[in-house]
Design a protein around this motif. Structure first.
Motif, PDB file in Angstrom:
ATOM      1  N   ARG A 230       2.701  -5.189  -4.728  1.00  0.00           N
ATOM      2  CA  ARG A 230       3.542  -4.642  -5.796  1.00  0.00           C
ATOM      3  C   ARG A 230       3.476  -3.116  -5.760  1.00  0.00           C
ATOM      4  O   ARG A 230       2.408  -2.524  -5.731  1.00  0.00           O
ATOM      5  CB  ARG A 230       3.067  -5.191  -7.149  1.00  0.00           C
ATOM      6  N   SER A 231       4.633  -2.493  -5.752  1.00  0.00           N
ATOM      7  CA  SER A 231       4.705  -1.044  -5.569  1.00  0.00           C
ATOM      8  C   SER A 231       3.961  -0.277  -6.656  1.00  0.00           C
ATOM      9  O   SER A 231       3.299   0.725  -6.374  1.00  0.00           O
ATOM     10  CB  SER A 231       6.179  -0.599  -5.549  1.00  0.00           C
ATOM     11  N   GLU A 232       4.066  -0.728  -7.888  1.00  0.00           N
ATOM     12  CA  GLU A 232       3.414  -0.004  -8.971  1.00  0.00           C
ATOM     13  C   GLU A 232       1.897  -0.036  -8.827  1.00  0.00           C
ATOM     14  O   GLU A 232       1.217   0.955  -9.073  1.00  0.00           O
ATOM     15  CB  GLU A 232       3.834  -0.613 -10.316  1.00  0.00           C
ATOM     16  N   LEU A 233       1.356  -1.164  -8.412  1.00  0.00           N
ATOM     17  CA  LEU A 233      -0.089  -1.240  -8.187  1.00  0.00           C
ATOM     18  C   LEU A 233      -0.500  -0.284  -7.075  1.00  0.00           C
ATOM     19  O   LEU A 233      -1.490   0.446  -7.203  1.00  0.00           O
ATOM     20  CB  LEU A 233      -0.505  -2.665  -7.832  1.00  0.00           C
ATOM     21  N   ALA A 234       0.248  -0.273  -5.973  1.00  0.00           N
ATOM     22  CA  ALA A 234      -0.108   0.604  -4.861  1.00  0.00           C
ATOM     23  C   ALA A 234       0.015   2.073  -5.240  1.00  0.00           C
ATOM     24  O   ALA A 234      -0.747   2.911  -4.760  1.00  0.00           O
ATOM     25  CB  ALA A 234       0.772   0.283  -3.656  1.00  0.00           C
ATOM     26  N   ARG A 235       0.989   2.401  -6.091  1.00  0.00           N
ATOM     27  CA  ARG A 235       1.127   3.790  -6.532  1.00  0.00           C
ATOM     28  C   ARG A 235      -0.057   4.203  -7.394  1.00  0.00           C
ATOM     29  O   ARG A 235      -0.608   5.298  -7.238  1.00  0.00           O
ATOM     30  CB  ARG A 235       2.428   3.966  -7.314  1.00  0.00           C
ATOM     31  N   GLN A 236      -0.465   3.333  -8.305  1.00  0.00           N
ATOM     32  CA  GLN A 236      -1.546   3.673  -9.224  1.00  0.00           C
ATOM     33  C   GLN A 236      -2.926   3.536  -8.593  1.00  0.00           C
ATOM     34  O   GLN A 236      -3.836   4.303  -8.911  1.00  0.00           O
ATOM     35  CB  GLN A 236      -1.471   2.789 -10.467  1.00  0.00           C
ATOM     36  N   HIS A 237      -3.076   2.543  -7.705  1.00  0.00           N
ATOM     37  CA  HIS A 237      -4.406   2.241  -7.153  1.00  0.00           C
ATOM     38  C   HIS A 237      -4.342   1.984  -5.646  1.00  0.00           C
ATOM     39  O   HIS A 237      -4.605   0.879  -5.176  1.00  0.00           O
ATOM     40  CB  HIS A 237      -5.006   1.022  -7.869  1.00  0.00           C
ATOM     41  N   PRO A 238      -4.003   2.998  -4.865  1.00  0.00           N
ATOM     42  CA  PRO A 238      -3.941   2.804  -3.409  1.00  0.00           C
ATOM     43  C   PRO A 238      -5.274   2.374  -2.821  1.00  0.00           C
ATOM     44  O   PRO A 238      -5.303   1.659  -1.813  1.00  0.00           O
ATOM     45  CB  PRO A 238      -3.510   4.179  -2.890  1.00  0.00           C
ATOM     46  N   GLU A 239      -6.381   2.767  -3.445  1.00  0.00           N
ATOM     47  CA  GLU A 239      -7.698   2.386  -2.933  1.00  0.00           C
ATOM     48  C   GLU A 239      -7.905   0.874  -3.020  1.00  0.00           C
ATOM     49  O   GLU A 239      -8.624   0.290  -2.191  1.00  0.00           O
ATOM     50  CB  GLU A 239      -8.802   3.145  -3.674  1.00  0.00           C
ATOM     51  N   VAL A 240      -7.300   0.232  -3.996  1.00  0.00           N
ATOM     52  CA  VAL A 240      -7.419  -1.224  -4.130  1.00  0.00           C
ATOM     53  C   VAL A 240      -6.645  -1.920  -3.017  1.00  0.00           C
ATOM     54  O   VAL A 240      -7.120  -2.888  -2.417  1.00  0.00           O
ATOM     55  CB  VAL A 240      -6.931  -1.678  -5.520  1.00  0.00           C
ATOM     56  N   VAL A 241      -5.446  -1.416  -2.720  1.00  0.00           N
ATOM     57  CA  VAL A 241      -4.650  -1.988  -1.639  1.00  0.00           C
ATOM     58  C   VAL A 241      -5.381  -1.823  -0.311  1.00  0.00           C
ATOM     59  O   VAL A 241      -5.432  -2.739   0.518  1.00  0.00           O
ATOM     60  CB  VAL A 241      -3.256  -1.339  -1.572  1.00  0.00           C
ATOM     61  N   ARG A 242      -5.983  -0.652  -0.112  1.00  0.00           N
ATOM     62  CA  ARG A 242      -6.729  -0.426   1.128  1.00  0.00           C
ATOM     63  C   ARG A 242      -7.923  -1.369   1.226  1.00  0.00           C
ATOM     64  O   ARG A 242      -8.209  -1.928   2.294  1.00  0.00           O
ATOM     65  CB  ARG A 242      -7.202   1.027   1.194  1.00  0.00           C
ATOM     66  N   ALA A 243      -8.624  -1.582   0.127  1.00  0.00           N
ATOM     67  CA  ALA A 243      -9.768  -2.499   0.136  1.00  0.00           C
ATOM     68  C   ALA A 243      -9.324  -3.928   0.428  1.00  0.00           C
ATOM     69  O   ALA A 243      -9.990  -4.663   1.169  1.00  0.00           O
ATOM     70  CB  ALA A 243     -10.501  -2.429  -1.198  1.00  0.00           C
ATOM     71  N   LEU A 244      -8.187  -4.324  -0.140  1.00  0.00           N
ATOM     72  CA  LEU A 244      -7.658  -5.655   0.148  1.00  0.00           C
ATOM     73  C   LEU A 244      -7.297  -5.771   1.620  1.00  0.00           C
ATOM     74  O   LEU A 244      -7.637  -6.764   2.282  1.00  0.00           O
ATOM     75  CB  LEU A 244      -6.431  -5.927  -0.724  1.00  0.00           C
TER      76      LEU A 244
END
Length: 337
Positions: A230-244
């Motif tokens: 989800r784009s909004e999650l990646a915008r707010q928390h890119p570190e979470v997307v990277r960890a996933l």
């Protein structure tokens, strides 16, 4: 990495996609100063695969704890079209599909981007025919009826195989059916072949009454497995997307080396369990599968080929601009770890 038309970095892509989005569609984080972890909503994983192991042993939650996040498991969508709706509405934060199943959702104004991809499945997708069908090659499909999922992996695999073997697409009747309908029609001979991927292929090969007249490899498939966020999650928390992404990349590698360890994760009996020949086929498919990786230039070119084929065969009204929906995972916070 360099692109002729660059895969967009996180800030550029997500600032654009967030403009028309609804930031209140789903919680991405706790209020400022609160101790609550970021919620990452993923679909229920079922009884097999890396996410099933992640749920059972808590390994993904431990990986996400380093970036102050945790998993919330939600009801699993029936397919990527449904997953795309859930991503757009904020009910889901990340999901897996294939580029062929993702093109129609990407043709609109999606609230998600693709952040990882694995090369096409060489043996777990293709065109199934019955043992007594008399069909020995893709060219033999001319004048026949082939079951496909409309605008999905099956339709793509058939069109790609016909293009590779120079069989005019209009000479083959595409019968657009749901997986359940296709299974029924294939079993009683109402269709001559079934273009499919994943579980249908495993099941039919396990029964040993059908075979692949061409596999994904034989068809020259570019049907990458992709992960969307989800784009909004990646915008707010890119570190979470990277960890996933890091977790998925490492777990996919382990699953490729030992596929059997990722089957029957919660139960070895009942309808969700696999055994016998079906288990053997799943192990073979898992061993041949490639781990998810960052979307490189060569990958982007192949993703575009799928979009071009769908447009040429009028599955989509025009060529979907895949590149505008690609997220460079190496640009995300935490990528230097």
């Amino acid at each position: 990495m360099k692109f002729a038309r660059p895969v967009l970095a996180a800030t550029a892509l997500l600032a654009a996609t967030a403009c028309g989005g609804n930031a209140e569609a789903g919680p991405a984080s706790a209020p400022a100063g609160a101790a609550a972890a970021v919620e990452l909503r993923l679909p229920e994983p079922g009884n097999s695969g890396v996410l099933a192991v992640a749920k059972k042993d808590g390994s993904l939650d431990r990986a996400l704890a380093a970036v102050h996040a945790k998993v919330t498991w939600t009801s699993a969508p029936a397919g990527f079209a449904e997953a795309a709706d859930a991503l757009n509405s904020g009910r889901l934060d990340a999901a897996q599909g294939s580029i062929s199943t993702g093109l129609l959702p990407l043709a609109g104004k999606p609230g998600f981007a693709l952040f990882g991809a694995a090369q096409p499945d060489p043996i777990g997708e293709g065109i199934l025919v019955k043992n007594n069908s008399g069909i020995k090659s893709v060219k033999d499909l001319a004048g026949r009826k082939v079951a496909v999922d409309a605008g999905g992996a099956g339709e793509y695999l058939l069109l790609q195989a016909l293009a590779k073997y120079k069989v005019p697409a209009e000479q083959v009747q595409r019968v657009r059916l749901s997986p359940e309908q296709a299974r029924s029609q294939f079993s009683i001979g109402e269709v001559d072949a079934w273009a499919a991927s994943g579980e249908p292929v495993v099941t039919e090969l396990a029964h040993a009454s059908a075979y692949l007249v061409t596999s994904g490899f034989g068809a020259g498939s570019d049907n990458y497995r992709v992960w969307a966020v989800r784009s909004e999650l990646a915008r707010q928390h890119p570190e979470v997307v990277r960890a996933l992404y890091d977790y998925l990349h490492e777990a996919d590698g382990r699953a490729q080396r030992d596929p059997a360890a990722y089957l029957n994760v919660f139960t070895s009996s009942g309808p969700e369990a696999v055994s016998g020949r079906a288990k053997d086929v799943r192990v073979d498919v898992g061993r041949a599968a490639a781990p998810v990786g960052p979307i490189q230039e060569a990958d982007a070119v192949r993703l575009e080929k799928v979009a071009q084929l769908f447009a040429a065969q009028h599955v989509t009204p025009s060529v979907v601009d895949v590149r505008s929906h690609l997220l460079d995972v190496n640009s995300l916070a935490g990528s230097a770890r």
